[in-house]
Write an enzyme that holds these catalytic residues in place. Structure first.
Site, PDB file in Angstrom:
ATOM      1  N   ASP A 186       0.845  -1.208   0.000  1.00 18.23           N
ATOM      2  CA  ASP A 186       0.000   0.000   0.000  1.00 18.23           C
ATOM      3  C   ASP A 186       0.882   1.261   0.000  1.00 18.23           C
ATOM      4  O   ASP A 186       0.590   2.234  -0.696  1.00 18.23           O
ATOM      5  CB  ASP A 186      -0.912  -0.010   1.226  1.00 18.23           C
ATOM      6  CG  ASP A 186      -1.619  -1.345   1.371  1.00 18.23           C
ATOM      7  OD1 ASP A 186      -2.419  -1.680   0.501  1.00 18.23           O
ATOM      8  OD2 ASP A 186      -1.323  -2.081   2.339  1.00 18.23           O
ATOM      9  N   HIS A 189      -4.554  -3.337   6.478  1.00 16.60           N
ATOM     10  CA  HIS A 189      -4.355  -3.635   5.055  1.00 16.60           C
ATOM     11  C   HIS A 189      -5.714  -4.053   4.482  1.00 16.60           C
ATOM     12  O   HIS A 189      -6.016  -5.237   4.324  1.00 16.60           O
ATOM     13  CB  HIS A 189      -3.323  -4.743   4.864  1.00 16.60           C
ATOM     14  CG  HIS A 189      -3.272  -5.231   3.444  1.00 16.60           C
ATOM     15  ND1 HIS A 189      -2.833  -4.447   2.398  1.00 16.60           N
ATOM     16  CD2 HIS A 189      -3.660  -6.399   2.881  1.00 16.60           C
ATOM     17  CE1 HIS A 189      -2.936  -5.118   1.270  1.00 16.60           C
ATOM     18  NE2 HIS A 189      -3.440  -6.306   1.530  1.00 16.60           N
TER      19      HIS A 189
HETATM   20  N1  LIG Z   1      -0.619  -7.911   2.718  1.00 14.57           N
HETATM   21  C1  LIG Z   1      -0.607  -7.674   1.411  1.00 14.57           C
HETATM   22  O1  LIG Z   1      -0.237  -6.578   0.970  1.00 14.57           O
HETATM   23  C2  LIG Z   1      -1.040  -8.724   0.427  1.00 14.57           C
HETATM   24  C3  LIG Z   1      -0.950  -8.470  -0.950  1.00 14.57           C
HETATM   25  C4  LIG Z   1      -1.330  -9.460  -1.844  1.00 14.57           C
HETATM   26  C5  LIG Z   1      -1.807 -10.680  -1.364  1.00 14.57           C
HETATM   27  N2  LIG Z   1      -1.906 -10.890  -0.025  1.00 14.57           N
HETATM   28  C6  LIG Z   1      -2.366 -12.172   0.521  1.00 14.57           C
HETATM   29  O2  LIG Z   1      -1.275 -13.086   0.431  1.00 14.57           O
HETATM   30  C7  LIG Z   1      -1.781 -14.408   0.461  1.00 14.57           C
HETATM   31  C8  LIG Z   1      -1.110 -15.255  -0.606  1.00 14.57           C
HETATM   32  O3  LIG Z   1      -1.422 -14.795  -1.888  1.00 14.57           O
HETATM   33  P1  LIG Z   1      -1.056 -15.687  -3.168  1.00 14.57           P
HETATM   34  O4  LIG Z   1      -1.450 -14.890  -4.349  1.00 14.57           O
HETATM   35  O5  LIG Z   1       0.326 -16.214  -3.065  1.00 14.57           O
HETATM   36  O6  LIG Z   1      -2.106 -16.880  -2.973  1.00 14.57           O
HETATM   37  P2  LIG Z   1      -2.013 -18.365  -3.521  1.00 14.57           P
HETATM   38  O7  LIG Z   1      -3.384 -18.944  -3.351  1.00 14.57           O
HETATM   39  O8  LIG Z   1      -1.367 -18.409  -4.859  1.00 14.57           O
HETATM   40  O9  LIG Z   1      -1.020 -19.092  -2.506  1.00 14.57           O
HETATM   41  C9  LIG Z   1      -1.362 -19.338  -1.171  1.00 14.57           C
HETATM   42  C10 LIG Z   1      -0.626 -20.594  -0.760  1.00 14.57           C
HETATM   43  O10 LIG Z   1      -0.852 -20.782   0.633  1.00 14.57           O
HETATM   44  C11 LIG Z   1      -0.974 -22.159   0.846  1.00 14.57           C
HETATM   45  N3  LIG Z   1      -1.583 -22.412   2.138  1.00 14.57           N
HETATM   46  C12 LIG Z   1      -2.908 -22.437   2.469  1.00 14.57           C
HETATM   47  N4  LIG Z   1      -3.034 -22.771   3.762  1.00 14.57           N
HETATM   48  C13 LIG Z   1      -1.791 -22.955   4.247  1.00 14.57           C
HETATM   49  C14 LIG Z   1      -1.285 -23.325   5.515  1.00 14.57           C
HETATM   50  N5  LIG Z   1      -2.097 -23.581   6.536  1.00 14.57           N
HETATM   51  N6  LIG Z   1       0.050 -23.430   5.662  1.00 14.57           N
HETATM   52  C15 LIG Z   1       0.889 -23.188   4.635  1.00 14.57           C
HETATM   53  N7  LIG Z   1       0.472 -22.846   3.408  1.00 14.57           N
HETATM   54  C16 LIG Z   1      -0.849 -22.732   3.224  1.00 14.57           C
HETATM   55  C17 LIG Z   1      -1.796 -22.639  -0.348  1.00 14.57           C
HETATM   56  O11 LIG Z   1      -1.695 -24.043  -0.515  1.00 14.57           O
HETATM   57  C18 LIG Z   1      -1.130 -21.853  -1.475  1.00 14.57           C
HETATM   58  O12 LIG Z   1      -0.040 -22.568  -2.021  1.00 14.57           O
HETATM   59  C19 LIG Z   1      -3.295 -14.267   0.303  1.00 14.57           C
HETATM   60  O13 LIG Z   1      -3.890 -14.370   1.593  1.00 14.57           O
HETATM   61  C20 LIG Z   1      -3.459 -12.862  -0.229  1.00 14.57           C
HETATM   62  O14 LIG Z   1      -4.733 -12.325   0.086  1.00 14.57           O
HETATM   63  C21 LIG Z   1      -1.527  -9.935   0.867  1.00 14.57           C
END
Ligand SMILES: NC(=O)c1ccc[n+]([C@@H]2O[C@H](COP(=O)([O-])OP(=O)(O)OC[C@H]3O[C@@H](n4cnc5c(N)ncnc54)[C@H](O)[C@@H]3O)[C@@H](O)[C@H]2O)c1
Length: 365
Positions: A199, A227
């Site tokens: 952000d 966030h």
């Molecule tokens: N804070 C931020 O600025 C920000 C920005 C973008 C995305 N995000 C968040 O980041 C996260 C990941 O995004 P992404 O695009 O890589 O998603 P993604 O779905 O491609 O990957 C998420 C991974 O987490 C794994 N996972 C699920 N439960 C788990 C657990 N208990 N232990 C370990 N691994 C587990 C899944 O199997 C998957 O491989 C999402 O929650 C998304 O909303 C945050």
């Protein structure tokens, strides 16, 4: 003979047990190095665990980590955690990391058991979490992720180094981070943070575009709070080319409305255009967050990090709240003494209310 030796070498050196590993890049090279670098001072290496490593952000982040963009030239003992269903993908990631021949990659451990993967970690990056599905209530999402972060917090508490630093990326990032910090009680609260650097970077970039200047000309914007779409991107303390942003841009209507809304809703804008969430920019923000936390912020500059609230700026204690911070030596300080006007107070109140409500939902589950 060779493979027997390499097996012996890896088990002896790293005690991997039955976990899938052997990602010592270029084994001959490593065997030579084992006498000099592999058995070097602990200081020269760092144990980093990335959760959700089979996912999109993990895939974009790992090359940044392994090219020294977070911790300089420290050798990295990498641990990749994901759910058992993602095992095959994780193996594929491991194969690609081998093929990357990263000189900083010292070892890889993969798996789904937190108690093994968090053992002695110095840094844990929590990208893995349960995504919001259509029709899902926010409370359900908080409950499911709350349970994941409680379990991971317990493992962190038990097996990680007490100096371990944690960065939570998975949404709802602030509240997931709070649950993690509250569960891993033996680790200081100062060691936990959640990502609002994406952000922050979005806000800098929008100001630079509006001002027609370069990114490095914009300094000290702030993201306050959650966030989420209630976050408050604040330009009141920032500068463009050394001049106050408000004076330089000279467009109050834009700064108080379109700018704020665009940063708040940028994730949705990316999603609508890409048909996929922010990945490249999120991975870059993870890198920036870790780099600045570890190496320190530049003199006179601050960045935004969601950290444990200590009552600063009237925010109740015990939330993970995005503040302006300065960093040095893997520590942060919340910037104090900024003058907060009535407009900003109201924006900060709104995002605080949301975090209090998330906390109540998460802890009532
Ligand atoms: N804070 C931020 O600025 C920000 C920005 C973008 C995305 N995000 C968040 O980041 C996260 C990941 O995004 P992404 O695009 O890589 O998603 P993604 O779905 O491609 O990957 C998420 C991974 O987490 C794994 N996972 C699920 N439960 C788990 C657990 N208990 N232990 C370990 N691994 C587990 C899944 O199997 C998957 O491989 C999402 O929650 C998304 O909303 C945050």
């Amino acid at each position: 003979m060779f493979s027997k030796f390499s097996q012996y070498f890896t088990k002896k050196t790293f005690g991997y047990g039955s976990l899938s590993l052997l990602s010592l890049v270029g084994i001959n090279h490593q065997l030579q190095k084992s006498k000099t670098t592999v058995y070097s001072k602990e200081n020269d290496e760092i144990n980093v665990c990335v959760t959700g490593a089979a996912g999109q952000i993990g895939y974009a982040f790992l090359p940044l980590l392994l090219t020294g963009q977070c911790f300089g030239d420290k050798k990295i003992n990498l641990r990749l955690l994901d759910v058992p269903q993602a095992e095959s993908i994780l193996q594929g990631v491991e194969l690609e990391l081998q093929d990357g021949a990263y000189p900083l990659l010292k070892s890889i451990k993969t798996g789904s058991n937190e108690s093994i993967l968090f053992q002695d970690v110095d840094v844990a990056v929590f990208i893995g979490g349960f995504p919001r599905k259509p029709g899902m209530e926010r409370k359900d999402l908080l409950t499911i992720n709350g349970n994941i972060f409680k379990k991971q917090g317990q493992a962190l508490d038990t097996v990680a180094k007490k100096t371990c630093k944690s960065l939570v990326v998975a949404n709802p990032a602030n509240t997931n981070c709070l649950i993690l910090a509250e569960t891993a009680k033996s680790i200081p609260k100062q060691n936990f943070s959640a990502l609002t650097r994406l952000d922050h970077n979005r806000a800098i970039s929008q100001i630079a575009l509006k001002a027609g200047c370069s990114i490095t000309d914009v300094k000290n914007v702030i993201i306050w709070g959650n966030h989420s779409t209630t976050q408050y991107p604040d330009v009141n303390h920032g500068t463009v080319l050394g001049k106050r942003i408000r004076q330089f841009i000279n467009d109050e209507a834009y700064l108080n409305n379109a700018f704020i809304e665009r940063v708040q809703k940028r994730g949705g804008e990316v999603l609508a255009a890409r048909k996929n969430s922010s990945v490249m920019s999120a991975a870059n923000a993870v890198k920036d967050h870790l780099h600045d936390w570890y190496f320190g912020t530049k003199s006179g500059e601050f960045v935004s990090m969601a950290v444990y609230s200590d009552g600063s700026y009237g925010v109740p204690k015990g939330l993970i709240f995005s503040y302006p911070v300065t960093c040095s030596n893997f520590n942060y300080k919340i910037v104090q003494g900024l003058n907060i006007d009535e407009f900003s107070k109201e924006k900060i109140r709104i995002t605080t209310e949301e975090l209090l409500s998330e906390k109540a939902d998460a802890f009532s589950a």
